[in-house]
Design a protein around this motif. Structure first.
Motif, PDB file in Angstrom:
ATOM      1  N   VAL A  47      46.438  40.422  47.016  1.00  0.00           N
ATOM      2  CA  VAL A  47      47.692  41.170  47.032  1.00  0.00           C
ATOM      3  C   VAL A  47      47.546  42.452  46.213  1.00  0.00           C
ATOM      4  N   GLY A  48      46.850  42.352  45.074  1.00  0.00           N
ATOM      5  CA  GLY A  48      46.658  43.515  44.240  1.00  0.00           C
ATOM      6  C   GLY A  48      45.679  43.248  43.124  1.00  0.00           C
ATOM      7  N   LYS A  49      45.153  44.324  42.560  1.00  0.00           N
ATOM      8  CA  LYS A  49      44.270  44.221  41.398  1.00  0.00           C
ATOM      9  C   LYS A  49      44.476  45.433  40.512  1.00  0.00           C
ATOM     10  N   ARG A  50      44.268  45.246  39.217  1.00  0.00           N
ATOM     11  CA  ARG A  50      44.371  46.315  38.234  1.00  0.00           C
ATOM     12  C   ARG A  50      43.122  46.284  37.362  1.00  0.00           C
ATOM     13  N   GLY A  51      42.666  47.477  36.980  1.00  0.00           N
ATOM     14  CA  GLY A  51      41.485  47.604  36.139  1.00  0.00           C
ATOM     15  C   GLY A  51      40.260  47.919  36.974  1.00  0.00           C
ATOM     16  N   GLY A  52      39.250  48.429  36.328  1.00  0.00           N
ATOM     17  CA  GLY A  52      38.029  48.792  37.048  1.00  0.00           C
ATOM     18  C   GLY A  52      38.150  50.183  37.648  1.00  0.00           C
ATOM     19  N   ILE A  89      51.679  30.420  48.015  1.00  0.00           N
ATOM     20  CA  ILE A  89      51.009  30.191  46.739  1.00  0.00           C
ATOM     21  C   ILE A  89      50.537  31.535  46.210  1.00  0.00           C
ATOM     22  N   GLU A  90      50.918  31.873  44.996  1.00  0.00           N
ATOM     23  CA  GLU A  90      50.442  33.075  44.328  1.00  0.00           C
ATOM     24  C   GLU A  90      49.614  32.668  43.120  1.00  0.00           C
ATOM     25  N   CYS A  91      48.487  33.341  42.947  1.00  0.00           N
ATOM     26  CA  CYS A  91      47.635  33.087  41.789  1.00  0.00           C
ATOM     27  C   CYS A  91      47.329  34.417  41.111  1.00  0.00           C
ATOM     28  N   LEU A  92      47.796  34.561  39.884  1.00  0.00           N
ATOM     29  CA  LEU A  92      47.548  35.747  39.069  1.00  0.00           C
ATOM     30  C   LEU A  92      46.549  35.377  37.974  1.00  0.00           C
ATOM     31  N   VAL A  93      45.477  36.162  37.873  1.00  0.00           N
ATOM     32  CA  VAL A  93      44.432  35.892  36.890  1.00  0.00           C
ATOM     33  C   VAL A  93      44.220  37.144  36.043  1.00  0.00           C
ATOM     34  N   LYS A  94      44.035  36.934  34.727  1.00  0.00           N
ATOM     35  CA  LYS A  94      43.808  38.037  33.796  1.00  0.00           C
ATOM     36  C   LYS A  94      42.559  37.779  32.950  1.00  0.00           C
ATOM     37  N   THR A  95      41.874  38.877  32.642  1.00  0.00           N
ATOM     38  CA  THR A  95      40.739  38.830  31.728  1.00  0.00           C
ATOM     39  C   THR A  95      40.588  40.187  31.071  1.00  0.00           C
ATOM     40  N   VAL A  96      39.793  40.252  30.025  1.00  0.00           N
ATOM     41  CA  VAL A  96      39.318  41.508  29.467  1.00  0.00           C
ATOM     42  C   VAL A  96      37.800  41.409  29.545  1.00  0.00           C
ATOM     43  N   HIS A  97      37.226  42.196  30.452  1.00  0.00           N
ATOM     44  CA  HIS A  97      35.785  42.083  30.713  1.00  0.00           C
ATOM     45  C   HIS A  97      35.294  43.322  31.436  1.00  0.00           C
ATOM     46  N   PRO A 128      40.907  45.622  30.374  1.00  0.00           N
ATOM     47  CA  PRO A 128      41.779  44.602  30.961  1.00  0.00           C
ATOM     48  C   PRO A 128      41.680  44.627  32.485  1.00  0.00           C
ATOM     49  N   ARG A 129      41.609  43.464  33.072  1.00  0.00           N
ATOM     50  CA  ARG A 129      41.527  43.302  34.523  1.00  0.00           C
ATOM     51  C   ARG A 129      42.500  42.199  34.924  1.00  0.00           C
ATOM     52  N   GLN A 130      43.127  42.378  36.057  1.00  0.00           N
ATOM     53  CA  GLN A 130      43.953  41.314  36.613  1.00  0.00           C
ATOM     54  C   GLN A 130      43.951  41.421  38.127  1.00  0.00           C
ATOM     55  N   ALA A 131      44.167  40.286  38.758  1.00  0.00           N
ATOM     56  CA  ALA A 131      44.232  40.240  40.218  1.00  0.00           C
ATOM     57  C   ALA A 131      45.268  39.218  40.637  1.00  0.00           C
ATOM     58  N   LEU A 132      45.937  39.513  41.748  1.00  0.00           N
ATOM     59  CA  LEU A 132      46.933  38.623  42.334  1.00  0.00           C
ATOM     60  C   LEU A 132      46.513  38.330  43.767  1.00  0.00           C
ATOM     61  N   ALA A 133      46.392  37.050  44.089  1.00  0.00           N
ATOM     62  CA  ALA A 133      46.056  36.627  45.441  1.00  0.00           C
ATOM     63  C   ALA A 133      47.110  35.648  45.922  1.00  0.00           C
ATOM     64  N   GLU A 134      47.186  35.493  47.238  1.00  0.00           N
ATOM     65  CA  GLU A 134      48.117  34.513  47.795  1.00  0.00           C
ATOM     66  C   GLU A 134      47.454  33.769  48.938  1.00  0.00           C
ATOM     67  N   CYS A 135      47.971  32.589  49.199  1.00  0.00           N
ATOM     68  CA  CYS A 135      47.586  31.793  50.356  1.00  0.00           C
ATOM     69  C   CYS A 135      48.836  31.066  50.833  1.00  0.00           C
ATOM     70  N   ARG A 136      48.917  30.867  52.126  1.00  0.00           N
ATOM     71  CA  ARG A 136      50.076  30.189  52.720  1.00  0.00           C
ATOM     72  C   ARG A 136      49.674  28.819  53.224  1.00  0.00           C
ATOM     73  N   VAL A 137      50.630  27.903  53.221  1.00  0.00           N
ATOM     74  CA  VAL A 137      50.467  26.579  53.827  1.00  0.00           C
ATOM     75  C   VAL A 137      51.653  26.388  54.768  1.00  0.00           C
ATOM     76  N   ARG A 138      51.363  26.240  56.071  1.00  0.00           N
ATOM     77  CA  ARG A 138      52.417  26.104  57.095  1.00  0.00           C
ATOM     78  C   ARG A 138      52.415  24.675  57.629  1.00  0.00           C
ATOM     79  N   LEU A 188      41.587  34.602  44.303  1.00  0.00           N
ATOM     80  CA  LEU A 188      41.485  34.060  45.662  1.00  0.00           C
ATOM     81  C   LEU A 188      41.072  32.588  45.652  1.00  0.00           C
ATOM     82  N   THR A 189      40.146  32.244  44.769  1.00  0.00           N
ATOM     83  CA  THR A 189      39.706  30.848  44.669  1.00  0.00           C
ATOM     84  C   THR A 189      40.848  29.953  44.197  1.00  0.00           C
ATOM     85  N   GLY A 190      41.586  30.389  43.196  1.00  0.00           N
ATOM     86  CA  GLY A 190      42.713  29.595  42.701  1.00  0.00           C
ATOM     87  C   GLY A 190      43.760  29.365  43.768  1.00  0.00           C
TER      88      GLY A 190
END
Length: 162
Positions: A149-154, A103-111, A28-38, A120-122
């Protein structure tokens, strides 16, 4: 002493190359990224008054759809990203203070490889979509920073998720 870090997307001769992940364990892998719009103050006030709706439609709803689509197509945009089965995407967009959307984007996979680039792209494509939908109000809208922001797995976990 810790060993020196090296770039992973170069072969032994220093040429660009996709990383071979065939020997890595599936997990299992997951990552959380953010981007701001001002926004400029007047634009932020106008957007708040409109409930983040524009003549083009719901700004947040459209950005969530665009960000989700971008996550699934990251490997088509960034040359050495592996095509991955995406098991989950969550994009959250909320006001952070008076003039900034987070903007927060959390992505999950099993790979065999992580989803940092997908997250980050999202987040950044969602931010670009907001810019596109609001640019008629001002071209002084600022995007960023975009960050992991963070990642899990690997090999190692980084930062925080959730």
């Amino acid at each position: 002493m810790t060993p020196a870090k090296t770039l992973t997307h170069l072969d032994a001769a220093g040429r660009p190359a996709m990383v071979d992940v065939s020997g890595k364990a599936v997990g299992p892998r997951q990552a959380l990224a953010e981007c701001r719009v001002r926004f400029p103050a007047a634009v932020a006030a106008q957007l708040r008054a409109s409930g983040l709706r524009s003549a083009k439609g719901g700004i947040v709803e459209t950005a969530v759809i665009a960000g989700t689509m971008a996550v699934k197509r990251t490997h088509e945009l960034i040359p050495f990203c592996h095509p991955l089965p995406i098991d989950g995407v969550r994009i959250a967009i909320d006001w952070q203070g008076e003039r900034e959307l987070r903007i927060e984007c959390l992505v999950k996979t099993v790979h065999r490889t992580g989803v940092e680039m997908e997250a980050l792209t999202g987040a950044t494509i969602a931010a670009l979509t907001i810019y596109d939908m609001c640019k008629a109000l001002s071209h002084a809208i600022v995007l960023g920073p975009a960050k992991l922001v963070g990642k899990r797995g690997g090999k190692r976990d980084i930062g925080k998720i959730g």
